[in-house]
Design a protein around this motif. Structure first.
Motif, mmCIF file in Angstrom:
data_model
loop_
_atom_site.group_PDB
_atom_site.id
_atom_site.type_symbol
_atom_site.label_atom_id
_atom_site.label_comp_id
_atom_site.label_asym_id
_atom_site.label_seq_id
_atom_site.Cartn_x
_atom_site.Cartn_y
_atom_site.Cartn_z
ATOM 1 N N LYS B 176 0.835 -1.196 0.000
ATOM 2 C CA LYS B 176 0.000 0.000 0.000
ATOM 3 C C LYS B 176 0.868 1.243 0.000
ATOM 4 C CE LYS B 176 -3.841 2.186 2.337
ATOM 5 N NZ LYS B 176 -4.820 2.115 3.417
ATOM 6 N N LEU B 179 2.324 1.866 -3.361
ATOM 7 C CA LEU B 179 1.312 2.366 -4.294
ATOM 8 C C LEU B 179 1.057 3.843 -4.076
ATOM 9 C CD1 LEU B 179 -1.345 -0.464 -4.381
ATOM 10 C CD2 LEU B 179 -0.109 0.501 -6.324
ATOM 11 N N LEU B 180 0.928 4.229 -2.804
ATOM 12 C CA LEU B 180 0.661 5.642 -2.493
ATOM 13 C C LEU B 180 1.819 6.516 -2.946
ATOM 14 C CD1 LEU B 180 -1.087 5.464 0.960
ATOM 15 C CD2 LEU B 180 -2.017 6.380 -1.172
ATOM 16 N N LEU B 187 1.560 12.605 -9.561
ATOM 17 C CA LEU B 187 0.859 13.885 -9.518
ATOM 18 C C LEU B 187 1.585 14.847 -8.581
ATOM 19 C CD1 LEU B 187 -2.989 13.281 -9.322
ATOM 20 C CD2 LEU B 187 -1.667 14.299 -11.169
ATOM 21 N N PRO B 193 -0.052 18.581 -15.523
ATOM 22 C CA PRO B 193 -0.437 17.189 -15.773
ATOM 23 C C PRO B 193 0.431 16.582 -16.862
ATOM 24 C CG PRO B 193 -2.034 18.683 -16.770
ATOM 25 C CD PRO B 193 -0.990 19.534 -16.117
ATOM 26 N N THR B 194 0.717 15.340 -16.680
ATOM 27 C CA THR B 194 1.508 14.616 -17.676
ATOM 28 C C THR B 194 0.564 13.706 -18.444
ATOM 29 O OG1 THR B 194 2.957 14.454 -15.785
ATOM 30 C CG2 THR B 194 3.750 13.513 -17.851
ATOM 31 N N PRO B 195 0.773 13.581 -19.713
ATOM 32 C CA PRO B 195 -0.135 12.701 -20.446
ATOM 33 C C PRO B 195 0.063 11.254 -20.034
ATOM 34 C CG PRO B 195 1.583 13.531 -21.907
ATOM 35 C CD PRO B 195 1.762 14.205 -20.586
#
Lengths: 259, 195, 195
Positions: B176, B179-180, B187, B193-195
């Protein structure tokens, strides 16, 4: 021959022969099989189809505009359908897209734990099978004198209506490809080409001007038209930074596209 | 006319596991008597070191050969050992066994990869079968009695609780965290923002 | 590791008579020893009133069930197997029931996919059977009496009227022609425009 209902269709994608892992044959047969659920859309690598299509264009050496438009619409519909199939439940799509990173991680974690759990169960089963493989069961046909059919003592276990329904479903003509869940697409590459050429008469224009309030398919088809005109040497474009403005400029001569 | 004789003959002829009740009905005997006869046969095979083994599997009683004869059987019948399951087949089978009835899209979702050829092989080997359609029209699958018999199970209840295979809480917590961290890295802030 | 155990297991697994020499080779034992073991097994089954009979036939040794259990075996085993029909099996069976005699290429043409395994299963379950050859040499199929019994039909006349399930009742043509036409529409061939 009985009356055949052959609907007029602009589709001529029969020429596009595919050789995919799960399917070999014409594109529109693949569509039919997917709609009849003879082939699971999840098994189909859509990227492979796009590559085949590009190879096909390459080989043909010319762009059939009707065909290109149809292809874009169909592949977009397939992509959308497939992405829906891959998400847990249709009504949850919006929720899922709006998850914050923490929630998304939690969701992903649940899936990883699930995968882990069933991998463990799989190992357990493989172990059981290996352990049991020494016990062999007999497989032999019943001796004739015992097998003697006993039809009179047989109870009816199946419903005859099942046969009627099965036959009825076989009488159904295949449905036309359903793209109703997409915004009604009236756009074609031919129309977009004409549109871009009109804008080009000004010398240059901003890409945004070519697609005011347009839906995604229109944007995609417009990009397709731009690519085609670029290939023909009619225009070039600039973008100074990612996500920045795209300026499209007319080429005065064919050769200047490569300048 | 001995009940033992009849029951042994019926077990010899039955390709699939057969319940004590079905044996009682066929031999016109009392179910308890049949149960006792079955237990006596099983213990007799064992005590006398016979080539046969009688076991309760897949909800019924079934004869098999003794594993000690496996090597000789392979030589005589030139039949290979039961082919082991591939990892994909075993995973697909585990998901079907625990979650049945279950559709192929669901199996694919849990495994993260598609389950086409594994499902096909399991169907051909007869360890899973179709079980109607889901509300969305996908074919559902369930395990068969052959699955239980081949895996030495009396019923699906004999399968261990799937939580037995869960990772330890420490491993889960670490997963976990990673993942976090990955989510945060993706982000960094809201305006780039990245595509 | 008992020779008796191994020989009994091998006899149990072999549906056909097997020679003493083959058994000797498989168990890595002396042929005379195997002969003695076989004779001892045979006499033992007899003396202990077992349900098994071991006999030496022209081709070798073969186990069978004791005739005294035949009546019970018929009661237990001569019932047809009736697991649920899969969609492919129901379609194939419907085509055979309504259009018989019908060839496999025609079934495949109507269904748009091949009917190999469904046809095989239906044959094994005894609900369809071969009915000669078409003029082109393809095997023809028809339904059996067992089919009628399993569906509770007195005769084929009792099959439900397909028009009740017919999505396109306005087309007036023979059922077979319409089925073939619908099948063709699903599977475009080279000279027909695609639907």
């Amino acid at each position: 021959m009985a009356t055949r209902h052959i609907r007029a269709s602009p589709l001529r994608l029969v020429d596009l022969e595919l050789d995919l892992e799960v399917f070999a044959g014409p594109f529109d047969l693949l569509l039919t099989l997917i709609l009849r659920e003879e082939i699971d859309l999840l098994e189909v690598d859509l990227a492979e189809i796009v590559v085949s299509y590009i190879d096909y264009l390459e080989a043909k050496g010319e762009l059939d505009l009707e065909l290109a438009t149809e292809f874009l619409v169909l592949i977009a519909a397939l992509l959308e359908l497939k992405s829906r199939l891959m998400l847990p439940a249709q009504e949850n799509i919006d929720e899922l897209l709006e998850l914050d990173p923490g929630e998304a991680a939690q969701e992903l974690l649940e899936r990883l734990l699930d995968a882990h759990r069933y991998r463990g169960a799989a190992e357990h089963l493989s172990g059981l099978l290996a352990e049991q493989s020494g016990y062999r069961f007999r497989s032999a046909p019943l001796p004739e004198h015992i097998r003697k059919a006993t039809v009179p003592r047989t109870d009816a276990v199946y419903d005859p209506a099942r046969l009627g329904k099965a036959l009825g479903s076989l009488l159904t003509l295949p449905e036309e490809v359903e793209v109703g869940h997409l915004p009604q697409v009236k756009i074609s590459v031919a129309e977009r080409l004409a549109h871009v050429r009109t804008l080009l008469k000004r010398g240059s224009f901003n890409f945004e001007e070519a697609i005011p309030r347009a839906d995604r398919v229109t944007v995609a088809v417009t990009v397709f038209a731009l690519l085609e005109l670029y290939k023909q040497g009619e225009l070039v474009w600039d973008q100074t930074e990612p996500f920045g403005e795209i300026t499209v400029r007319r080429c005065e001569s064919r050769t200047s596209a490569w300048a | 006319m001995g009940l033992t004789r009849q029951i042994e003959a019926l077990l010899f002829l039955s390709p699939d596991p057969v319940t004590a009740d079905a044996l009682a009905e066929a031999t016109d005997a009392e179910p308890e008597e049949v149960q006792q006869t079955l237990a006596a046969l099983r213990d007799g095979y064992d005590a006398e070191e016979r080539g046969l083994v009688l076991r309760e599997l897949a909800g019924g009683w079934v004869l098999s050969s003794h594993p000690e004869a496996d090597e000789a059987a392979r030589r005589l019948l030139s039949r290979p050992r039961t082919p082991p399951l591939s990892a994909a087949q075993a995973e697909t089978l585990a998901i079907v066994a625990y979650l049945q009835p279950v559709s192929r899209p669901e199996i694919a979702r849990i495994r993260g990869v598609n389950a086409e050829s594994a499902t096909q092989t399991l169907l051909e080997r007869g360890v899973i079968e179709e079980a109607g359609r889901s509300q969305f029209g996908a074919t559902l699958y369930r395990s068969t009695d052959l699955f239980l018999a081949l895996f030495g199970l009396r019923s699906l209840e004999d399968l261990p609780d799937p939580s037995a295979f869960d990772p330890s809480p420490e491993v889960a917590a670490e997963l976990k965290e990673r993942l976090l961290a990955a989510g945060d890295a993706r982000l960094p802030d809201s305006d780039a923002p990245t595509p």
